[in-house]
Write an enzyme that holds these catalytic residues in place. Structure first.
Site, PDB file in Angstrom:
ATOM      1  N   ALA A   8       0.841  -1.209   0.000  1.00 41.51           N
ATOM      2  CA  ALA A   8       0.000   0.000   0.000  1.00 41.51           C
ATOM      3  C   ALA A   8       0.869   1.250   0.000  1.00 41.51           C
ATOM      4  O   ALA A   8       1.349   1.690   1.041  1.00 41.51           O
ATOM      5  CB  ALA A   8      -0.935   0.003   1.213  1.00 41.51           C
ATOM      6  N   TRP A  41       9.746   1.761   4.079  1.00 38.26           N
ATOM      7  CA  TRP A  41      10.382   2.998   3.622  1.00 38.26           C
ATOM      8  C   TRP A  41      10.039   4.180   4.520  1.00 38.26           C
ATOM      9  O   TRP A  41       9.665   5.262   4.028  1.00 38.26           O
ATOM     10  CB  TRP A  41       9.979   3.338   2.178  1.00 38.26           C
ATOM     11  N   SER A  74     -11.020   2.339   3.808  1.00 43.26           N
ATOM     12  CA  SER A  74     -10.289   3.488   4.358  1.00 43.26           C
ATOM     13  C   SER A  74     -10.995   4.080   5.589  1.00 43.26           C
ATOM     14  O   SER A  74     -10.363   4.683   6.444  1.00 43.26           O
ATOM     15  CB  SER A  74     -10.073   4.557   3.288  1.00 43.26           C
ATOM     16  N   LYS A 132      36.206  27.134 -19.460  1.00 41.11           N
ATOM     17  CA  LYS A 132      36.519  27.672 -20.789  1.00 41.11           C
ATOM     18  C   LYS A 132      36.556  26.573 -21.841  1.00 41.11           C
ATOM     19  O   LYS A 132      37.138  25.509 -21.607  1.00 41.11           O
ATOM     20  CB  LYS A 132      37.871  28.383 -20.754  1.00 41.11           C
ATOM     21  N   GLN A 150      24.233  18.618 -16.907  1.00 40.52           N
ATOM     22  CA  GLN A 150      24.537  18.799 -18.339  1.00 40.52           C
ATOM     23  C   GLN A 150      25.500  19.968 -18.552  1.00 40.52           C
ATOM     24  O   GLN A 150      26.437  19.872 -19.353  1.00 40.52           O
ATOM     25  CB  GLN A 150      23.220  19.037 -19.104  1.00 40.52           C
ATOM     26  N   GLY A 166      28.855  19.066 -17.849  1.00 38.65           N
ATOM     27  CA  GLY A 166      29.388  18.060 -18.779  1.00 38.65           C
ATOM     28  C   GLY A 166      29.916  16.846 -18.032  1.00 38.65           C
ATOM     29  O   GLY A 166      29.333  16.440 -17.018  1.00 38.65           O
ATOM     30  N   GLU A 204       5.789  11.262  -0.324  1.00 36.02           N
ATOM     31  CA  GLU A 204       4.582  12.030   0.075  1.00 36.02           C
ATOM     32  C   GLU A 204       3.553  12.066  -1.062  1.00 36.02           C
ATOM     33  O   GLU A 204       2.872  13.066  -1.280  1.00 36.02           O
ATOM     34  CB  GLU A 204       4.941  13.421   0.593  1.00 36.02           C
ATOM     35  N   GLY A 205       3.467  10.964  -1.780  1.00 31.87           N
ATOM     36  CA  GLY A 205       2.532  10.837  -2.894  1.00 31.87           C
ATOM     37  C   GLY A 205       3.243  11.088  -4.208  1.00 31.87           C
ATOM     38  O   GLY A 205       3.800  12.165  -4.412  1.00 31.87           O
ATOM     39  N   THR A 206       3.230  10.088  -5.103  1.00 31.36           N
ATOM     40  CA  THR A 206       3.898  10.277  -6.400  1.00 31.36           C
ATOM     41  C   THR A 206       3.259  11.452  -7.136  1.00 31.36           C
ATOM     42  O   THR A 206       2.118  11.836  -6.851  1.00 31.36           O
ATOM     43  CB  THR A 206       3.735   9.020  -7.285  1.00 31.36           C
TER      44      THR A 206
HETATM   45  N1  COS Z   1      -9.106  15.910   2.924  1.00 29.14           N
HETATM   46  C1  COS Z   1     -10.271  15.498   3.453  1.00 29.14           C
HETATM   47  N2  COS Z   1     -10.909  14.366   3.050  1.00 29.14           N
HETATM   48  C2  COS Z   1     -10.321  13.644   2.101  1.00 29.14           C
HETATM   49  C3  COS Z   1      -9.110  13.997   1.507  1.00 29.14           C
HETATM   50  C4  COS Z   1      -8.493  15.194   1.949  1.00 29.14           C
HETATM   51  N3  COS Z   1      -7.335  15.607   1.442  1.00 29.14           N
HETATM   52  N4  COS Z   1      -8.790  13.077   0.572  1.00 29.14           N
HETATM   53  C5  COS Z   1      -9.751  12.162   0.591  1.00 29.14           C
HETATM   54  N5  COS Z   1     -10.694  12.505   1.505  1.00 29.14           N
HETATM   55  C6  COS Z   1     -11.912  11.783   1.836  1.00 29.14           C
HETATM   56  C7  COS Z   1     -12.807  11.681   0.604  1.00 29.14           C
HETATM   57  O1  COS Z   1     -13.640  12.811   0.482  1.00 29.14           O
HETATM   58  C8  COS Z   1     -13.593  10.419   0.880  1.00 29.14           C
HETATM   59  O2  COS Z   1     -14.621  10.717   1.801  1.00 29.14           O
HETATM   60  P1  COS Z   1     -16.076  10.020   1.641  1.00 29.14           P
HETATM   61  O3  COS Z   1     -15.820   8.562   1.844  1.00 29.14           O
HETATM   62  O4  COS Z   1     -16.873  10.663   2.702  1.00 29.14           O
HETATM   63  O5  COS Z   1     -16.513  10.344   0.243  1.00 29.14           O
HETATM   64  C9  COS Z   1     -12.581   9.541   1.622  1.00 29.14           C
HETATM   65  O6  COS Z   1     -11.606  10.443   2.171  1.00 29.14           O
HETATM   66  C10 COS Z   1     -11.907   8.550   0.703  1.00 29.14           C
HETATM   67  O7  COS Z   1     -11.349   9.299  -0.349  1.00 29.14           O
HETATM   68  P2  COS Z   1     -11.059   8.702  -1.795  1.00 29.14           P
HETATM   69  O8  COS Z   1     -12.230   7.875  -2.235  1.00 29.14           O
HETATM   70  O9  COS Z   1     -10.598   9.795  -2.685  1.00 29.14           O
HETATM   71  O10 COS Z   1      -9.846   7.720  -1.445  1.00 29.14           O
HETATM   72  P3  COS Z   1      -8.961   6.815  -2.377  1.00 29.14           P
HETATM   73  O11 COS Z   1      -8.785   5.513  -1.676  1.00 29.14           O
HETATM   74  O12 COS Z   1      -9.465   6.828  -3.773  1.00 29.14           O
HETATM   75  O13 COS Z   1      -7.511   7.511  -2.310  1.00 29.14           O
HETATM   76  C11 COS Z   1      -5.787   9.150  -2.693  1.00 29.14           C
HETATM   77  C12 COS Z   1      -7.279   8.836  -2.505  1.00 29.14           C
HETATM   78  C13 COS Z   1      -5.183   8.465  -3.905  1.00 29.14           C
HETATM   79  C14 COS Z   1      -5.732  10.648  -2.867  1.00 29.14           C
HETATM   80  C15 COS Z   1      -5.001   8.745  -1.407  1.00 29.14           C
HETATM   81  O14 COS Z   1      -4.984   7.354  -1.260  1.00 29.14           O
HETATM   82  C16 COS Z   1      -3.578   9.276  -1.421  1.00 29.14           C
HETATM   83  O15 COS Z   1      -3.325  10.436  -1.083  1.00 29.14           O
HETATM   84  N6  COS Z   1      -2.602   8.411  -1.768  1.00 29.14           N
HETATM   85  C17 COS Z   1      -1.200   8.785  -1.711  1.00 29.14           C
HETATM   86  C18 COS Z   1      -0.685   8.501  -0.352  1.00 29.14           C
HETATM   87  C19 COS Z   1       0.670   9.058  -0.138  1.00 29.14           C
HETATM   88  O16 COS Z   1       0.897  10.254  -0.249  1.00 29.14           O
HETATM   89  N7  COS Z   1       1.585   8.170   0.211  1.00 29.14           N
HETATM   90  C20 COS Z   1       2.895   8.558   0.527  1.00 29.14           C
HETATM   91  C21 COS Z   1       3.181   8.084   1.893  1.00 29.14           C
HETATM   92  S1  COS Z   1       3.479   9.309   3.014  1.00 29.14           S
HETATM   93  S2  COS Z   1       5.395   9.692   2.794  1.00 29.14           S
END
Ligand code: COS
Length: 383
Positions: free
Chosen positions: A129, A155, A177, A268, A336, A339, A363-365
């Site tokens: 995950a 990580w 979630s 140079k 670059q 060189g 912190e998220g790709t």
């Molecule tokens: N603020 C408040 N609520 C949020 C939110 C935010 N930034 N992002 C999501 N939510 C809420 C949504 O509104 C949704 O609520 P409801 O169930 O009431 O509709 C719920 O949380 C689930 O959101 P969503 O369906 O968008 O979740 P997903 O599982 O599709 O995932 C992403 C969303 C991809 C944005 C999330 O998994 C993510 O940020 N992934 C990257 C994680 C990351 O940064 N990892 C790096 C590790 S930390 S170094």
């Protein structure tokens, strides 16, 4: 460039510049080569009150905002991204406590984190995950006065070096979630172990380890907020911390630009310095413009968050994504301009290019950032 900094903000920048020149630059290549965690430098950062920036005064902080944290992070990143990452990762680790902690939890944990006596770490990612943060498998089962955690985190920056960990685990896996919860763990808790230190391409002096929970006993009072709020706490934390990743990107890009500019004025070829050639001049112009644009976006995002604006996911993701893509481009262009020398470890741009890559990943790709931006755009438009 002047950014209309007030006296306090200018002081933060000046303190960081001094730490970079005196403490970081002389040792950064060695720390990188030998993968040495920069404990002494982080101690000095603590003694300079830089961990206090985003922490409210009642918990021994300075009560400033994300903007000030970004200024500090940018300057430290000009020196070495490993040091800046270790500094920023502690902030990422303690943000969930500030966002969702009880008064008692804040009073117990924040003062030592504010002084830098203790470091924090943020434990969300798992082997299965990463981008799918809602898909974590680590379980937390309530058993009397304790939660029993089983699973592993992968990580984790500051893993093994930090004393305090904010950990996300499933208390009700059936709910997806909405079944995740956040906990405060302390190093040394029964059943809490660390895996080996990872051998990385860049930010090699920062510590990245696996966290292992083997029937780990966590007092029930260490839950943040209540069961089921973990995913939301993680998202709110990342919304606030991502501009600081943008600031890291601006710092490393600025450093690479400065190195390339200085080198172009002394190197140079064909009896002229290479800065006299249009090919190099245009590269430098593009690099400088990109860094300036990234900095403006990062500062804007940080100030919006500090103004108390509620919906900051979009701007925060934009700042992280744009600035880190720029950092990769600018550090690559710096190599670059150097060189063949740029490819050698004698010059710092080689390390900067390796370091910059992580900014597009952690912190998220940047693909996830684009998803966050597009989804928010489609849902809310420009209201
Ligand atoms: N603020 C408040 N609520 C949020 C939110 C935010 N930034 N992002 C999501 N939510 C809420 C949504 O509104 C949704 O609520 P409801 O169930 O009431 O509709 C719920 O949380 C689930 O959101 P969503 O369906 O968008 O979740 P997903 O599982 O599709 O995932 C992403 C969303 C991809 C944005 C999330 O998994 C993510 O940020 N992934 C990257 C994680 C990351 O940064 N990892 C790096 C590790 S930390 S170094």
């Amino acid at each position: 460039m002047s950014y209309f900094l007030n006296e306090e903000q200018q002081m933060i920048v000046d303190i960081c510049k001094q730490i970079v020149e005196e403490r970081i630059k002389p040792v950064r290549a060695e720390l990188d080569e030998k993968e040495i965690f920069p404990s002494d430098i982080l101690k000095e950062i603590g003694q300079s009150d830089l961990f206090r920036l985003f922490i409210p005064e009642e918990y021994d902080g300075m009560g400033t905002g994300i903007f000030e944290v970004s200024l500090a992070t940018e300057e430290l990143s000009r020196g070495c991204l490993s040091v800046a990452t270790s500094y920023a990762a502690s902030g990422l680790g303690f943000l969930p406590i500030l966002i969702a902690g009880s008064e008692e939890q804040k009073k117990k944990y924040m003062p030592d984190l504010a002084s830098g006596k203790k470091l924090a770490a943020f434990g969300l990612t798992e082997p299965e995950a990463g981008s799918d943060a809602g898909g974590i498998k680590t379980k937390a089962e309530k058993n009397g006065e304790y939660y029993i955690l089983n699973g592993a985190k992968q990580w984790i920056t500051n893993g093994g070096e930090a004393d305090i960990y904010t950990i996300f685990a499933m208390t009700n896996p059936k709910k997806g979630s909405r079944g995740a919860s956040a906990f405060i763990l302390e190093k040394g808790m029964e059943g809490f172990e660390f895996g080996k230190k990872e051998n990385k391409m860049g930010i090699r002096a920062s510590a990245t380890r696996e966290l292992i929970f083997n029937n780990c006993k966590v007092p029930a009072e260490n839950i943040l907020s209540r069961e089921g709020t973990g995913f939301l706490i993680a998202m709110k934390t990342l919304d606030k911390s991502r501009p600081a990743v943008g600031a890291q990107a601006v710092g490393v890009a600025q450093a690479a630009l400065e190195e390339a500019l200085n080198y172009s004025k002394v190197r140079k070829q064909f009896n002229s310095t290479i800065s006299s050639f249009q090919a190099i001049r245009h590269m430098l112009a593009d690099m400088a413009t990109k860094v300036e644009a990234a900095r403006s976006l990062v500062y804007h995002a940080a100030k919006l968050i500090d103004s108390g604006q509620k919906n900051v996911s979009r701007i925060s993701a934009m700042a992280k994504m744009f600035a880190s893509d720029i950092a990769m481009q600018v550090t690559t262009d710096a190599v670059q301009i150097f060189g063949g020398y740029g490819y050698m470890k004698e010059y710092p741009v080689e390390k900067m290019m390796r370091d910059a890559k992580i900014l597009q990943i952690y912190e998220g790709t940047n693909q996830i950032q684009r998803d966050v931006i597009a989804l928010d755009l489609i849902k809310k438009g420009f209201n």
